[in-house]
Each structure stands twice: as structure tokens, then as C-alpha cells.
Design an enzyme around this catalytic site. Structure first.
Site, short mmCIF file in Angstrom:
data_model
loop_
_atom_site.label_atom_id
_atom_site.label_comp_id
_atom_site.label_asym_id
_atom_site.label_seq_id
_atom_site.Cartn_x
_atom_site.Cartn_y
_atom_site.Cartn_z
N ARG A 52 0.85 -1.19 0.00
CA ARG A 52 0.00 0.00 0.00
C ARG A 52 0.89 1.24 0.00
O ARG A 52 1.89 1.30 0.73
CB ARG A 52 -0.93 0.00 1.22
CG ARG A 52 -1.86 -1.20 1.22
CD ARG A 52 -2.83 -1.22 2.39
NE ARG A 52 -3.63 -2.44 2.37
CZ ARG A 52 -4.53 -2.76 3.30
NH1 ARG A 52 -4.74 -1.94 4.32
NH2 ARG A 52 -5.21 -3.89 3.20
N GLN B 38 -0.82 -9.75 5.42
CA GLN B 38 -2.20 -9.71 5.90
C GLN B 38 -2.75 -11.14 5.91
O GLN B 38 -2.71 -11.83 4.90
CB GLN B 38 -3.04 -8.82 4.99
CG GLN B 38 -4.43 -8.54 5.51
CD GLN B 38 -5.17 -7.59 4.59
OE1 GLN B 38 -5.26 -7.81 3.38
NE2 GLN B 38 -5.71 -6.52 5.15
N ASP C 246 -5.46 -12.73 5.46
CA ASP C 246 -6.75 -12.42 4.86
C ASP C 246 -7.58 -13.69 4.71
O ASP C 246 -7.13 -14.66 4.11
CB ASP C 246 -6.49 -11.82 3.46
CG ASP C 246 -7.46 -10.72 3.10
OD1 ASP C 246 -8.38 -10.48 3.89
OD2 ASP C 246 -7.28 -10.11 2.04
N HIS D 110 -11.75 -15.22 3.94
CA HIS D 110 -13.07 -14.87 3.42
C HIS D 110 -14.04 -16.03 3.63
O HIS D 110 -13.69 -17.19 3.43
CB HIS D 110 -12.99 -14.49 1.95
CG HIS D 110 -12.21 -13.24 1.72
ND1 HIS D 110 -10.88 -13.27 1.34
CD2 HIS D 110 -12.54 -11.94 1.87
CE1 HIS D 110 -10.44 -12.02 1.25
NE2 HIS D 110 -11.42 -11.20 1.57
N LYS E 94 -17.52 -2.85 8.93
CA LYS E 94 -16.64 -3.83 9.55
C LYS E 94 -16.64 -3.67 11.06
O LYS E 94 -16.84 -2.58 11.60
CB LYS E 94 -15.21 -3.70 9.01
CG LYS E 94 -14.54 -2.35 9.25
CD LYS E 94 -13.13 -2.34 8.67
CE LYS E 94 -12.48 -0.96 8.80
NZ LYS E 94 -11.09 -0.95 8.33
N HIS F 182 -15.20 -10.70 5.13
CA HIS F 182 -13.74 -10.59 5.12
C HIS F 182 -13.30 -10.64 6.58
O HIS F 182 -13.85 -9.93 7.42
CB HIS F 182 -13.29 -9.24 4.54
CG HIS F 182 -13.82 -8.92 3.18
ND1 HIS F 182 -12.99 -8.74 2.08
CD2 HIS F 182 -15.09 -8.73 2.73
CE1 HIS F 182 -13.74 -8.44 1.03
NE2 HIS F 182 -15.01 -8.42 1.40
#
Length: 412
Positions: free
Chosen positions: A132, A150, A152, A154, A234, A280
Site C-alpha cells: 500500500r 495480511q 486475509d 473470506h 466492519k 472478510h
């Protein structure tokens, strides 16, 4: 350069990274970490802990590309809503970008499956390196990076499964954080930002579903207006560091936008094709940020199960080198991270150096231990314990394993 000169304050994790020989930063790679062997060991221990949690909760681990073309980022909305925060370039054919998240890759994987309602909830996870484009002035050691990992995950599900998924995540996350010594968790419901995808009706539904699921899971949450992701609200799980500051770590986000954009569908019980909802979720959020908080909270004295080097064997003289090496080999076979210090420095200095570098246990081998086939264990507290070799190995194995964490995982 020292970052905290006041000894009454918690140590800065960047100083600890240097003292413990874990990592460093340099100007040629702003916002990115150079991992030393000991630091990479700690990094892997954290990954292994999260993988154990993922396996216990039924996630399948996947891996997706680092670079994706503009068409995918346009479909996800990142090219519109997140473009300024991405590292983009041209691959010789069209614009591409380094991934700031793993979500689009996971959607591309899932849409290739012939999903049935019987497959839901479906859970996938990735330890994805993401990039990023953070402003240089915002960079802050491990807390704010341009390249980080991360965890991550799902979850693809139907509306009636959301409550159970949020409750399982919240319960598991509290157990997970306790294993690292964190009990103070602040929960925020981050709602619609100004820059967002989807209409107000969709956002109202998503915020209502997530807030109600959080309440039914027993979470005491407060609202953070405008803090949601561009695709959905979130729940943020913020950990308090040694300075009293709160940092966002774990999250679970409800997304009613991206599955439809990527054409993800499942066969419902009535035979119709429907679009699933998508959650997420992340345990660490940023593995590096979590490590920074952990280092400062522990002042570098990590719990034995986390320490990159758990045991250092110290032969008093060269006469004990062979015995020390044999003992170290047996400790290694017992899954204990161990090194032998054969340097000519005094024993007292080597014991001091072992504990100063974050090693929980120094094992001293002198003539008496070598003759008796024993070992003297010296802990960071200064406590000594002389034991026969087999008992010493059993004790160290027990002290170095994440006992409560393992028990909690197996109880799921």
C-alpha cells in the site's frame, strides 16, 4: 537510533528489533522490513499460530498472485475507490498493480467452483504479502508499512449463517489474543465511508446485519462513523499496547458488493442461482503490526513458545562441547529452538547475553553435568534447576510449548 530514551516508558519495538537481532529498516526500502533469521523465526511462529486457528475453524489455505491487471481492480472497485493507495505500473500491455488486499484473487478462485448451498459457509484464507502506498510521513516502524503480511480470510455464506460466523470469529479471536497475553479488546462497528460502492439501501442492510450479529455474539461495541471499507461495514478489534494506545488488528467485514461484481453464485435449494454474502476477516490484520505491539508489551521478553531462540546451551569449557552438542541435538529433536554458545567469554557473561537477547532458558553444562549426564537450567528470573538430561528435556519441552493455546485449539 534509539526511539525511547526514557527508561520508565515501554521500549520501542524498533529498538527491540535491533537489540534482539530481529529486523531492521533502511532508507533504500521505506516502509519495508529486512527480516533477520531470528525475526523470520518469530514471523513464522505467528503464522503457524494463525494457521492452527484457520485449520480449527475450517479454512482452506490458498495463494493468489501479487500483481493483477487493471480489469480486476476495476471490477473490485479498488481502481476507483483505492487507486491512490496502490502501487501501479505498466506490464507492457496494460496497467497493473501490486495487490493491496487478497480479496479479488479469492473471488476469482471461488467463482470457478460450482457452488451449492450445501457448500456454504465456505472459508478460504491466505497469508498474503500486500503493498500500500502509504505517505512517507505516516510510516511508523512495524505499525505502519508499505509492505506487510495480511492474514486475509473470506467466508461465503447466506444471511442466516452470518450470526454464527461472527460469533465463532469473535469467540475464537478472544481465545487467540489471550494466548499472546492480550485481554483488553475494544470493538468498533465502522460504518459507511463517504467514498463507497453500493447504494444506501444496501449499506443500511449490511450495517444492520453486522451490528445485530455482533450484539447477538455478546460483543460490547461502539460505532465508528465513516470508518468502513468502501465495500462494506466492519467490526474492528483493537488491542491496547504497552503505551495505552489502541491499534486495529482483527477485523470482520460484511460485503454485499463484491461477490455480485465477480459473478460468484451458488445453487440454492430451490434450484435458483443466488449470490452469497461475503465476510472478510483477519486475526492479526497486519502480522507486522501485531508483532510490534507484542514486542513492546513484553519488553522483548517473549513467552517461551514465541521466543525465536528458546534455549541456549552453555558449555563451561571446551571439555563439555561434545556433551553440549548432543544435548542440543536432542532438544532440537524435541521441537525446541536451540543454539549452543561455545564462545570463550565467561559463563556469567554468556548467561547474561542469552537472557538479554530474549532467550528464556540457558542450560549450563559443566564437568559435573557432563559426568552425571544432567543439565542445569537457568531461567530469566535467575532460578536454577539441576535435572537428569531426559527430565531436563521433558521440562523444557513442556515449558516451551504453547500449552493453553494448544488446549484451546483442540477444544474447538
Amino acid at each position: 537510533m534509539a526511539h525511547s530514551a526514557d527508561s520508565s516508558k515501554p521500549p520501542d519495538h524498533r529498538d527491540l528489533g535491533n537489540i534482539l537481532d530481529l529486523f531492521h529498516f533502511q532508507d533504500e526500502a521505506p516502509g519495508m522490513v529486512f527480516w533477520h533469521p531470528r525475526g523470520l523465526t518469530l514471523y513464522r511462529v505467528l503464522c503457524d499460530a494463525a494457521r492452527r486457528r484457520c485449520r480449527a475453524e475450517g479454512y482452506a489455505e490458498v495463494k493468489t498472485p501479487q500483481v493483477l491487471r487493471q480489469s480486476i481492480w476495476q471490477r473490485s472497485g479498488h481502481w476507483t475507490h483505492y487507486h491512490d493507495d496502490m502501487f501501479g505500473f505498466d506490464d507492457g500491455k496494460e496497467p497493473v498493480a501490486l495487490k493491496p488486499v487478497s480479496c479479488p484473487g479469492h473471488l476469482e478462485l471461488i467463482k470457478r467452483r460450482s457452488l451449492s448451498h450445501r457448500d456454504l459457509p465456505l472459508r478460504v484464507a491466505e497469508f498474503g504479502v500486500v503493498h500500500r502506498r502509504e505517505p512517507s510521513g505516516a510510516l511508523n516502524g512495524l505499525f505502519r508499512l508499505r509492505q506487510f503480511t495480511q492474514d486475509d480470510g473470506h467466508i461465503f455464506c447466506v444471511p442466516e449463517q452470518i450470526d454464527a460466523e461472527v460469533a465463532q470469529f469473535a469467540k475464537g479471536l478472544a481465545t487467540f489474543y489471550r494466548a499472546f497475553g492480550f485481554d483488553a479488546i475494544e470493538v468498533k462497528l465502522a460504518t459507511r465511508p463517504a467514498n463507497r460502492a453500493g447504494d444506501d439501501e444496501l449499506w443500511t442492510r449490511a450495517e444492520s446485519l453486522l451490528g445485530e450479529a455482533a450484539s447477538r455474539a455478546g460483543l460490547a461495541w461502539s460505532e465508528q462513523p465513516g470508518g468502513g471499507a468502501f465495500y462494506g461495514p466492519k467490526l474492528e478489534f483493537n488491542l491496547q499496547d504497552a503505551w495505552g494506545r489502541y491499534w486495529q488488528c482483527g477485523t470482520i467485514q460484511l460485503d454485499l458488493v463484491l461477490p455480485g461484481r465477480f459473478g460468484v453464485q451458488f445453487a440454492a435449494s430451490d434450484g435458483s442461482r443466488q449470490v452469497p454474502m461475503m465476510l472478510h476477516r483477519a486475526l492479526f490484520g497486519s502480522l507486522e503490526r501485531f508483532m510490534g505491539i507484542l514486542l513492546e508489551q513484553s519488553a522483548g521478553k517473549l513467552a517461551p513458545w514465541l521466543a525465536p531462540e528458546q534455549v541456549r546451551v552453555l558449555p563451561v569449557s571446551s571439555a563439555q562441547h561434545d556433551y553440549a552438542q548432543t544435548l542440543a541435538a536432542e532438544l532440537d529433536a524435541a521441537q525446541i529452538r536451540v543454539n549452543v554458545d561455545r564462545s570463550a567469554e565467561s559463563l556469567a557473561n554468556r548467561v547474561f547475553q542469552a537472557h538479554a537477547s530474549g532467550v528464556p532458558f540457558a542450560v549450563i553444562i559443566g564437568n559435573r553435568e557432563a559426568r552425571a549426564g544432567s543439565a542445569t537450567i537457568r531461567e530469566r528470573s535467575g532460578q536454577n534447576q539441576a535435572l537428569p538430561r531426559a527430565q531436563a528435556i521433558d521440562l523444557l519441552r513442556e515449558r516451551c510449548k504453547p500449552a493453553q493455546y494448544v488446549a484451546d485449539m483442540e477444544a474447538l
